[in-house]
Design a protein around this motif. Structure first.
Motif, PDB file in Angstrom:
ATOM      1  N   ARG A  76       0.843  -1.200   0.000  1.00  0.00           N
ATOM      2  CA  ARG A  76       0.000   0.000   0.000  1.00  0.00           C
ATOM      3  C   ARG A  76       0.879   1.252   0.000  1.00  0.00           C
ATOM      4  O   ARG A  76       0.651   2.205  -0.737  1.00  0.00           O
ATOM      5  N   ILE A  77       1.923   1.221   0.830  1.00  0.00           N
ATOM      6  CA  ILE A  77       2.813   2.382   0.932  1.00  0.00           C
ATOM      7  C   ILE A  77       3.565   2.613  -0.380  1.00  0.00           C
ATOM      8  O   ILE A  77       3.693   3.742  -0.848  1.00  0.00           O
ATOM      9  N   LEU A  78       4.040   1.528  -0.983  1.00  0.00           N
ATOM     10  CA  LEU A  78       4.751   1.675  -2.257  1.00  0.00           C
ATOM     11  C   LEU A  78       3.824   2.265  -3.319  1.00  0.00           C
ATOM     12  O   LEU A  78       4.214   3.153  -4.080  1.00  0.00           O
ATOM     13  N   ASN A  79       2.575   1.791  -3.323  1.00  0.00           N
ATOM     14  CA  ASN A  79       1.586   2.321  -4.250  1.00  0.00           C
ATOM     15  C   ASN A  79       1.386   3.817  -4.049  1.00  0.00           C
ATOM     16  O   ASN A  79       1.325   4.589  -4.999  1.00  0.00           O
TER      17      ASN A  79
ATOM     18  N   GLY B  10       4.311  10.208  -7.936  1.00  0.00           N
ATOM     19  CA  GLY B  10       4.912  10.491  -9.227  1.00  0.00           C
ATOM     20  C   GLY B  10       6.384  10.855  -9.276  1.00  0.00           C
ATOM     21  O   GLY B  10       6.922  11.012 -10.354  1.00  0.00           O
ATOM     22  N   ASP B  11       7.058  10.987  -8.129  1.00  0.00           N
ATOM     23  CA  ASP B  11       8.447  11.404  -8.268  1.00  0.00           C
ATOM     24  C   ASP B  11       9.457  10.327  -7.860  1.00  0.00           C
ATOM     25  O   ASP B  11      10.616  10.598  -7.635  1.00  0.00           O
ATOM     26  N   LEU B  12       8.986   9.096  -7.754  1.00  0.00           N
ATOM     27  CA  LEU B  12       9.898   8.039  -7.327  1.00  0.00           C
ATOM     28  C   LEU B  12       9.886   6.900  -8.338  1.00  0.00           C
ATOM     29  O   LEU B  12       8.844   6.533  -8.864  1.00  0.00           O
ATOM     30  N   THR B  13      11.058   6.358  -8.598  1.00  0.00           N
ATOM     31  CA  THR B  13      11.173   5.177  -9.442  1.00  0.00           C
ATOM     32  C   THR B  13      11.354   3.982  -8.509  1.00  0.00           C
ATOM     33  O   THR B  13      12.169   4.046  -7.593  1.00  0.00           O
ATOM     34  N   ILE B  14      10.569   2.937  -8.710  1.00  0.00           N
ATOM     35  CA  ILE B  14      10.651   1.791  -7.808  1.00  0.00           C
ATOM     36  C   ILE B  14      11.157   0.566  -8.562  1.00  0.00           C
ATOM     37  O   ILE B  14      10.687   0.257  -9.659  1.00  0.00           O
ATOM     38  N   ILE B  15      12.131  -0.101  -7.967  1.00  0.00           N
ATOM     39  CA  ILE B  15      12.624  -1.345  -8.548  1.00  0.00           C
ATOM     40  C   ILE B  15      12.614  -2.366  -7.424  1.00  0.00           C
ATOM     41  O   ILE B  15      13.250  -2.134  -6.389  1.00  0.00           O
ATOM     42  N   TYR B  16      11.820  -3.427  -7.535  1.00  0.00           N
ATOM     43  CA  TYR B  16      11.933  -4.431  -6.486  1.00  0.00           C
ATOM     44  C   TYR B  16      12.033  -5.842  -7.022  1.00  0.00           C
ATOM     45  O   TYR B  16      11.535  -6.151  -8.091  1.00  0.00           O
TER      46      TYR B  16
END
Lengths: 277, 274
Positions: free
Chosen positions: B176-179, B185-191
């Motif tokens: 939920r937090i990652l969403n 809009g200002d973060l790129t997520i790689i997991y």
């Protein structure tokens, strides 16, 4: 022959300012031959409970009996640890021998068996876990993640426990690794009772007969798997149960209680084929 | 942008990657998948210069991880959260742990305070700000690790199997937090993850097989091909799997389906013969 947990409470740092009660009045009985799933959120007391089962911890109140032996009685300690084998979470982090062979043999040597007998048991265990014999001469640190997990389990199986406790055995494992372990565990049925601590029950349906749901140190539910399926708290853990209950609301009828995906599939197909008026 | 240019990497004799080329643009959400031993964790460590390629270059917004002078800036831009929440905590009190990174950047105390307050709020950790870190649950510890990474104001948040040790409620909370973070809009997520329900959340899936990129596409494209997914060592989401099996039994269902409600609606339609 059974594990009996009678009104057990446990507190860490008893009688100090840091005293924390993690288990409160826990009772259940598991017959030898039955498999048990222990579910519950982090911090619910699952890990403490399994340490009470093989006398690594002693209850602050109440008692734990393994085949009638009370864990409180110090002279029962080694016998109880022979009966109850525990594979902890990420067990490969505890490897310390140079060779896989010695890593697995360690547990059996502690039972003071002859070296010949130890060898027999090591071979039997790796055979059962479908590991090839050439792994025995390798370092336990150079083998793959899936192999490490199996080696850790083998090191407990060589002790031939009557009750095998597995703490999150699938944590960090990929799907084939998980499937492989699961089918091996199913093959253990009849040989020893399995007690699995898990966060995700979906894959265990079909392996466990009974379920213990722990919440904040108390038993929220204990019983036959099927009798617990209407429990709201369980839905978080088993998405198939959630689906089943929603389908029921839509007028689907189920001939039997859900035991696994196979029976769910059968019943849905049956509903669609016979549901048309 | 993150660029891998002809990247090879070996641990001694053991080759993990050979000639990897990859671009991840700002604003993407990438799920990195693959069997145990496929090189996911190595890739994560190459991203913030914990490991340096044996050959080729990893460029973070143009900064080369080989350039020691760029190390601090690279680590600020790329925040990394690891699998085990217990091994990432450095301080004994929650807010001190979050402040640890920003303090090392030499920021002034007012700025540090503001950043700590902000991330405590975002991660719902405000009530725990003065708690001892050992008293947190696994899920809370993992949130703390994410808070610590966010306090560095990274451009890229990289998480290596962040939820594999957590229970479903904590897992859902992290997702939920990652969403939420991503939606701003200002973060790129790689997991990296084994969990199919989490792969579905990402916008792009990159699958590694024996150190090579074997798939690169959307989650929908990915799960459209179950045989490939299984070959990669990943299961289908439970709902998708059930849908697959029902189709095999001849039910005319859309595939792949991720949302249980969607599956239920379709089944109901079939049942009532509409």
């Amino acid at each position: 022959m059974a594990i009996e947990v009678r009104n057990v409470s446990f507190s860490y740092s008893l009688d100090s300012a840091f005293e924390t009660k993690v288990l409160d009045g826990v009772s259940f009985r598991l017959e030898h031959g039955e498999n048990l799933g222990i579910l519950g959120p982090t911090g619910s007391g699952k890990s403490t409970l399994i340490q009470l089962l093989n006398a690594l911890l002693i209850p602050t109140q109440g008692e734990v009996l393994v085949d009638g032996l009370n864990t409180k009685d110090k002279k029962n300690g080694s016998k109880i640890r022979e009966l109850v084998g525990v594979v902890f979470q990420y067990p490969e982090n505890q490897f310390f021998e140079d060779k896989v062979y010695d890593e697995i043999a360690f547990g059996a040597r502690n039972l003071k068996l002859s070296e010949e007998k130890v060898r027999e048991r090591v071979l039997e265990a790796i055979n059962f876990l479908e590991l090839s014999a050439d792994i025995l001469q390798k370092s336990p640190f150079e083998i793959s993640g899936g192999e490490k997990r199996k080696v850790a389990i083998a090191s407990i199986l060589v002790r031939k426990p009557k009750y095998l406790v597995l703490d999150e055995p699938f944590a960090g494992m990929d799907y084939p690794g998980t499937r492989a372990l699961l089918s091996l565990f199913k093959n253990l049925k009849g040989k020893c009772s399995i007690i699995v601590v898990t966060h995700t029950l979906d894959e265990l349906l079909g392996l466990v007969d009974k379920l213990l749901f722990l919440y904040k140190g108390r038993v929220k539910a204990f019983g036959d798997l099927r009798s617990l399926f209407d429990l709201d708290e369980l839905r978080e853990y088993v998405s198939l149960i959630e689906l089943l209950s929603k389908l029921k609301k839509k007028g689907f009828s189920f001939r039997k209680s859900l035991v696994d995906m196979d029976s769910l599939e059968e019943d849905i197909v049956w509903n669609v084929l016979h549901g048309k008026v | 942008m993150i660029r891998f240019v002809d990247v090879s990497f070996s641990y001694g004799e053991r080759k993990v990657f050979e000639g990897i080329n990859l671009e991840i643009k700002k604003g993407e959400w990438v799920a990195l998948v693959g069997a145990n031993g496929s090189g996911k964790s190595t890739l994560v460590k190459l991203l913030n210069a914990i490991l340096i390629p044996t050959e080729g270059h990893v460029l973070i917004d143009g900064l080369d991880t080989r350039d020691e002078g760029a190390l601090w800036e690279i680590r600020r831009r790329v925040g990394v959260v690891f699998q085990n929440p217990d091994t990432q905590i450095v301080a004994s009190i929650v807010e001190d742990d979050i402040a640890f990174g920003p303090e090392n950047l030499g920021l002034d105390p007012t700025e540090i305070r503001q950043r700590v307050d902000k991330v405590l709020e975002v991660l719902d950790l405000v009530p725990f700000r003065s708690s001892p870190t050992y008293a947190l649950s696994g899920g809370q510890k993992q949130k703390l690790a994410i808070a610590g990474a966010l306090a560095m104001k990274p451009e890229y948040l990289v998480l290596d199997e962040p939820t594999s040790m957590l229970d479903p409620p904590s897992r859902r909370e992290i997702n939920r937090i990652l969403n939420y973070l991503y939606s701003k809009g200002d973060l790129t997520i790689i997991y990296s993850t084994h969990n199919p329900e989490e792969i579905v959340l990402a916008r792009r899936v990159i699958a590694l097989v024996n150190g090579k990129i074997a798939f690169d596409g959307t989650p929908l494209e990915f799960f459209s091909n179950p045989d490939m997914v299984w070959e990669f060592g990943i299961r289908l989401p439970i709902i998708t799997h059930l849908c697959y099996r029902l189709r095999k039994r001849g039910l005319a269902l859309t595939f792949p389906v991720f949302d249980p409600e969607e599956l239920i609606d379709e089944l109901w339609r079939l049942k009532s013969g509409m």
